[in-house]
Design a protein around this motif. Structure first.
Motif, PDB file in Angstrom:
ATOM      1  N   GLU A   1     -16.154 -81.072  -9.415  1.00  0.00           N
ATOM      2  CA  GLU A   1     -16.314 -82.334  -8.694  1.00  0.00           C
ATOM      3  C   GLU A   1     -15.440 -83.355  -9.402  1.00  0.00           C
ATOM      4  O   GLU A   1     -15.624 -83.597 -10.597  1.00  0.00           O
ATOM      5  N   GLY A   2     -14.465 -83.899  -8.668  1.00  0.00           N
ATOM      6  CA  GLY A   2     -13.556 -84.865  -9.260  1.00  0.00           C
ATOM      7  C   GLY A   2     -12.781 -84.311 -10.438  1.00  0.00           C
ATOM      8  O   GLY A   2     -12.474 -85.028 -11.382  1.00  0.00           O
ATOM      9  N   GLY A   3     -12.481 -83.020 -10.405  1.00  0.00           N
ATOM     10  CA  GLY A   3     -11.709 -82.385 -11.467  1.00  0.00           C
ATOM     11  C   GLY A   3     -12.531 -81.895 -12.652  1.00  0.00           C
ATOM     12  O   GLY A   3     -12.000 -81.269 -13.555  1.00  0.00           O
ATOM     13  N   LYS A   4     -13.838 -82.152 -12.641  1.00  0.00           N
ATOM     14  CA  LYS A   4     -14.700 -81.726 -13.757  1.00  0.00           C
ATOM     15  C   LYS A   4     -15.613 -80.596 -13.313  1.00  0.00           C
ATOM     16  O   LYS A   4     -16.171 -80.628 -12.205  1.00  0.00           O
ATOM     17  N   LEU A   5     -15.784 -79.611 -14.195  1.00  0.00           N
ATOM     18  CA  LEU A   5     -16.649 -78.476 -13.908  1.00  0.00           C
ATOM     19  C   LEU A   5     -18.058 -78.966 -13.606  1.00  0.00           C
ATOM     20  O   LEU A   5     -18.647 -79.723 -14.383  1.00  0.00           O
ATOM     21  N   ALA A   6     -18.603 -78.548 -12.453  1.00  0.00           N
ATOM     22  CA  ALA A   6     -19.944 -78.962 -12.046  1.00  0.00           C
ATOM     23  C   ALA A   6     -20.931 -77.801 -12.031  1.00  0.00           C
ATOM     24  O   ALA A   6     -22.109 -77.984 -12.345  1.00  0.00           O
ATOM     25  N   GLU A   7     -20.440 -76.590 -11.686  1.00  0.00           N
ATOM     26  CA  GLU A   7     -21.346 -75.451 -11.565  1.00  0.00           C
ATOM     27  C   GLU A   7     -20.594 -74.143 -11.673  1.00  0.00           C
ATOM     28  O   GLU A   7     -19.487 -74.008 -11.150  1.00  0.00           O
ATOM     29  N   ILE A   8     -21.224 -73.191 -12.347  1.00  0.00           N
ATOM     30  CA  ILE A   8     -20.782 -71.797 -12.309  1.00  0.00           C
ATOM     31  C   ILE A   8     -22.003 -70.976 -11.920  1.00  0.00           C
ATOM     32  O   ILE A   8     -23.060 -71.089 -12.550  1.00  0.00           O
ATOM     33  N   SER A   9     -21.860 -70.189 -10.860  1.00  0.00           N
ATOM     34  CA  SER A   9     -22.958 -69.301 -10.476  1.00  0.00           C
ATOM     35  C   SER A   9     -22.429 -67.880 -10.373  1.00  0.00           C
ATOM     36  O   SER A   9     -21.277 -67.646 -10.025  1.00  0.00           O
ATOM     37  N   ARG A  10     -23.304 -66.959 -10.738  1.00  0.00           N
ATOM     38  CA  ARG A  10     -23.021 -65.529 -10.611  1.00  0.00           C
ATOM     39  C   ARG A  10     -24.003 -65.011  -9.568  1.00  0.00           C
ATOM     40  O   ARG A  10     -25.202 -64.968  -9.812  1.00  0.00           O
ATOM     41  N   ASN A  11     -23.463 -64.676  -8.408  1.00  0.00           N
ATOM     42  CA  ASN A  11     -24.263 -64.246  -7.265  1.00  0.00           C
ATOM     43  C   ASN A  11     -24.261 -62.729  -7.183  1.00  0.00           C
ATOM     44  O   ASN A  11     -23.272 -62.087  -7.543  1.00  0.00           O
ATOM     45  N   TYR A  12     -25.354 -62.183  -6.645  1.00  0.00           N
ATOM     46  CA  TYR A  12     -25.527 -60.727  -6.610  1.00  0.00           C
ATOM     47  C   TYR A  12     -25.700 -60.265  -5.161  1.00  0.00           C
ATOM     48  O   TYR A  12     -26.668 -60.620  -4.492  1.00  0.00           O
ATOM     49  N   PHE A  13     -24.709 -59.475  -4.689  1.00  0.00           N
ATOM     50  CA  PHE A  13     -24.677 -59.027  -3.299  1.00  0.00           C
ATOM     51  C   PHE A  13     -24.619 -57.501  -3.228  1.00  0.00           C
ATOM     52  O   PHE A  13     -24.064 -56.846  -4.106  1.00  0.00           O
TER      53      PHE A  13
ATOM     54  N   GLY B   1     -29.798 -62.767  -5.279  1.00  0.00           N
ATOM     55  CA  GLY B   1     -30.076 -63.847  -6.220  1.00  0.00           C
ATOM     56  C   GLY B   1     -28.837 -64.344  -6.917  1.00  0.00           C
ATOM     57  O   GLY B   1     -27.712 -63.926  -6.621  1.00  0.00           O
ATOM     58  N   GLU B   2     -29.088 -65.273  -7.860  1.00  0.00           N
ATOM     59  CA  GLU B   2     -27.979 -65.865  -8.596  1.00  0.00           C
ATOM     60  C   GLU B   2     -28.456 -66.438  -9.925  1.00  0.00           C
ATOM     61  O   GLU B   2     -29.584 -66.910 -10.046  1.00  0.00           O
ATOM     62  N   ASP B   3     -27.578 -66.360 -10.886  1.00  0.00           N
ATOM     63  CA  ASP B   3     -27.742 -67.072 -12.156  1.00  0.00           C
ATOM     64  C   ASP B   3     -26.857 -68.305 -12.045  1.00  0.00           C
ATOM     65  O   ASP B   3     -25.712 -68.209 -11.593  1.00  0.00           O
ATOM     66  N   VAL B   4     -27.390 -69.466 -12.419  1.00  0.00           N
ATOM     67  CA  VAL B   4     -26.688 -70.730 -12.205  1.00  0.00           C
ATOM     68  C   VAL B   4     -26.609 -71.529 -13.499  1.00  0.00           C
ATOM     69  O   VAL B   4     -27.599 -71.663 -14.214  1.00  0.00           O
ATOM     70  N   ASP B   5     -25.432 -72.061 -13.779  1.00  0.00           N
ATOM     71  CA  ASP B   5     -25.230 -73.030 -14.860  1.00  0.00           C
ATOM     72  C   ASP B   5     -24.686 -74.304 -14.227  1.00  0.00           C
ATOM     73  O   ASP B   5     -23.609 -74.293 -13.632  1.00  0.00           O
ATOM     74  N   MET B   6     -25.456 -75.397 -14.351  1.00  0.00           N
ATOM     75  CA  MET B   6     -25.019 -76.709 -13.869  1.00  0.00           C
ATOM     76  C   MET B   6     -24.442 -77.462 -15.069  1.00  0.00           C
ATOM     77  O   MET B   6     -25.026 -77.415 -16.159  1.00  0.00           O
ATOM     78  N   TYR B   7     -23.314 -78.158 -14.854  1.00  0.00           N
ATOM     79  CA  TYR B   7     -22.610 -78.813 -15.953  1.00  0.00           C
ATOM     80  C   TYR B   7     -22.526 -80.322 -15.772  1.00  0.00           C
ATOM     81  O   TYR B   7     -22.414 -80.810 -14.658  1.00  0.00           O
ATOM     82  N   GLU B   8     -22.553 -81.010 -16.897  1.00  0.00           N
ATOM     83  CA  GLU B   8     -22.209 -82.438 -16.968  1.00  0.00           C
ATOM     84  C   GLU B   8     -21.460 -82.638 -18.262  1.00  0.00           C
ATOM     85  O   GLU B   8     -21.898 -82.181 -19.321  1.00  0.00           O
ATOM     86  N   ASN B   9     -20.311 -83.286 -18.168  1.00  0.00           N
ATOM     87  CA  ASN B   9     -19.475 -83.548 -19.348  1.00  0.00           C
ATOM     88  C   ASN B   9     -19.209 -82.287 -20.166  1.00  0.00           C
ATOM     89  O   ASN B   9     -19.239 -82.314 -21.391  1.00  0.00           O
ATOM     90  N   GLY B  10     -18.965 -81.181 -19.468  1.00  0.00           N
ATOM     91  CA  GLY B  10     -18.605 -79.937 -20.132  1.00  0.00           C
ATOM     92  C   GLY B  10     -19.750 -79.168 -20.749  1.00  0.00           C
ATOM     93  O   GLY B  10     -19.533 -78.137 -21.381  1.00  0.00           O
TER      94      GLY B  10
ATOM     95  N   HIS C   1     -30.309 -74.926 -14.999  1.00  0.00           N
ATOM     96  CA  HIS C   1     -30.081 -73.661 -14.286  1.00  0.00           C
ATOM     97  C   HIS C   1     -30.718 -73.755 -12.902  1.00  0.00           C
ATOM     98  O   HIS C   1     -31.164 -72.757 -12.335  1.00  0.00           O
ATOM     99  N   GLU C   2     -30.737 -74.981 -12.351  1.00  0.00           N
ATOM    100  CA  GLU C   2     -31.362 -75.264 -11.064  1.00  0.00           C
ATOM    101  C   GLU C   2     -30.822 -74.347  -9.971  1.00  0.00           C
ATOM    102  O   GLU C   2     -29.620 -74.176  -9.826  1.00  0.00           O
TER     103      GLU C   2
END
Length: 171
Positions: free
Chosen positions: A34-46, A59-68, A73-74
């Motif tokens: 978002e705006g050039g900054k990492l906001a989320e990395i998710s690993r989804n399982y299909f 399902g998915e494993d989620v990492d939400m980011y702020e300021n790196g 894990h919302e």
């Protein structure tokens, strides 16, 4: 590669699998900025049912980011854990009017979809795609909805405001 203004979404099908709820699933990573900054990395399982072509979401494993830094894990869930059950992401033979749950994780993720069209023509920066699946997705946990489009042989090409800009083939 998807873009919405200055925001980006990169979806990568990884050469990894993970056993979830007794099923071998493929790991698909999503990296969103978002705006050039990492906001989320998710690993989804299909997993794909080879007999029907149905794509199931486990399902998915989620990492939400702020300021790196990871701040939460919302949205993370796995089928078979805390009452969660796998859902149908994309039917192999969709019909207009079909409705199904994509995610069924009580109090975490309850996304559902309805098939609006199976013959949509969609223009995105990566090209013009025909015979696209058009779904309207909503959640029992949130208000509003968003449209998604899937192209045959490609997959997701438009997700709300994110549009496909480039496809890179794996090495």
């Amino acid at each position: 590669h998807f873009q919405s203004g200055k925001d980006t979404l990169i979806i990568s099908v990884l050469g990894e699998t993970r056993l979830v709820d007794g099923v071998t699933t493929r790991v698909v990573e999503e990296r969103e900025t978002e705006g050039g900054k990492l906001a989320e990395i998710s690993r989804n399982y299909f997993a794909v049912d080879s007999a029907t072509g149905d794509v199931y979401y486990f399902g998915e494993d989620v990492d939400m980011y702020e300021n790196g830094k990871v701040t939460s894990h919302e949205g993370a869930w796995l089928s078979g854990v805390n009452g969660a059950k796998f859902g149908l992401l994309v039917p192999g033979a969709p019909r207009v009017g079909d409705r199904y749950y994509q995610e069924s994780a009580p109090k975490v993720a309850m996304d559902r979809a309805e098939v609006l069209s199976v013959g949509a023509e969609v223009k995105v920066p990566a090209g013009v795609f025909k015979n696209c699946l058009h779904t309207k997705e909503s959640s029992a946990l949130e208000s509003g909805s968003e449209d998604k489009f899937y192209a045959p042989g490609v997959g997701l090409i438009k997700d709300a405001d994110f549009a496909l800009v480039k496809i890179e083939k794996g090495k």
